[in-house]
Design a protein around this motif. Structure first.
Motif: not given
Length: 273
Positions: A241-252, A99-103, A89-94
């Motif tokens: 993958a984007i949670d628009i409420r928190l502006n987070d990017l989440r990938v599993l 990159e999240a998939v690679e992580q 999980k990370c901010s969409t600005m970061g």
């Protein structure tokens, strides 16, 4: 100390899974093609029934009674699925989606072995084992391995797997209980050993009872086979993958595994002194 704003972004420090864990050279691994196997599998046990000898009547023993031959019914065995996963999980600005998939993919590759070990120890080994610990309490490492190998030899007779918490593994080297044979830890009798970080995280006895301080649980089983499904990335595209409420990017990153063993499982509590 320089300001954090002056630091340069570089590649992450890579890692390598422990070489003698459950995905090392001790255990067979099958990357399955039939997805139905990810729902669990069952089979008829092989090699768990004893092979016996029988005598012959001779002129020296007329009228001798030869005992009737015994028959053994193979037992039905089974292995259940577990889904292991890594999430990021990370901010969409970061981060970007890529990159999240690679992580998460790299995280799963490094840590899946430990997760599989924890699940197998907790749900299979600790639930099936016969406790060989004497009434006097924990025994030495060498005596514990000897008792376990005797148990396996009496009930199976083939090469099995010794399951050792990574935190106790060093003590098996000081007494030459284990040595590397073609890169795989083995005992003198030929049983291979899994030295697991996930086993250390559990370190419970039969029934899931935690080990007392200064002790560890060792297990032995028949051969182990790991069936693995493919790695699934969830979601499979950036938008969901984007949670628009928190502006987070989440990938599993997820993978389903089915781990089974056969015949007897024995356990013993050993001292780490």
């Amino acid at each position: 100390m320089p300001s954090p704003g002056l630091r340069r972004r570089v590649e992450a420090i890579p890692g390598v899974p422990l070489p003698h864990g459950i995905l090392g050279g001790c255990v067979d691994i099958v990357d399955i093609e039939d997805m139905h196997e990810l729902l669990g599998v069952e089979w008829m046990s092989l090699g768990c029934c004893p092979v016996r000898d029988t005598g012959w009547c001779s002129e020296e023993s007329p009228g001798a009674i030869v005992p009737p031959k015994e028959f053994c019914s193979p037992e039905a065995e089974f292995a259940e699925p577990h889904t292991i996963y890594a999430g990021a999980k990370c901010s969409t600005m970061g981060w970007s989606y890529e990159e999240a998939v690679e992580q998460v993919t790299a995280t799963l590759e490094l840590g899946e072995q430990r997760a599989i070990e924890e699940a197998f120890w907790r749900d299979k080994l600790a639930m099936r084992a016969v406790d060989l610990t004497p009434a006097d309490g924990p025994v030495s490492m060498a005596a514990g391995v000897a008792a376990l190998e005797g148990c396996l030899a009496e009930t199976y007779g083939g090469i099995g797997v010794l399951h050792v918490p990574a935190g106790a593994a060093a003590l098996l080297g000081c007494c030459n209980v284990l040595s590397l044979v073609d890169g795989t830890p083995r005992t003198l009798t030929g049983n291979c050993a899994v030295l697991g970080a996930g086993y250390s995280a559990q370190n419970t006895g039969p029934g899931g009872i935690p080990a007392d301080p200064g002790t560890a649980w060792l297990y032995i089983s028949g051969p182990v086979l790991v069936r693995r499904g493919p790695v699934d990335i969830i979601p499979d595209r950036a938008g969901p993958a984007i949670d628009i409420r928190l502006n987070d990017l989440r990938v599993l990153a997820e993978r389903t595994v089915v781990v089974g063993t056969t015949c007897a499982v024995c356990a013993i509590n050993v001292t780490l002194c």
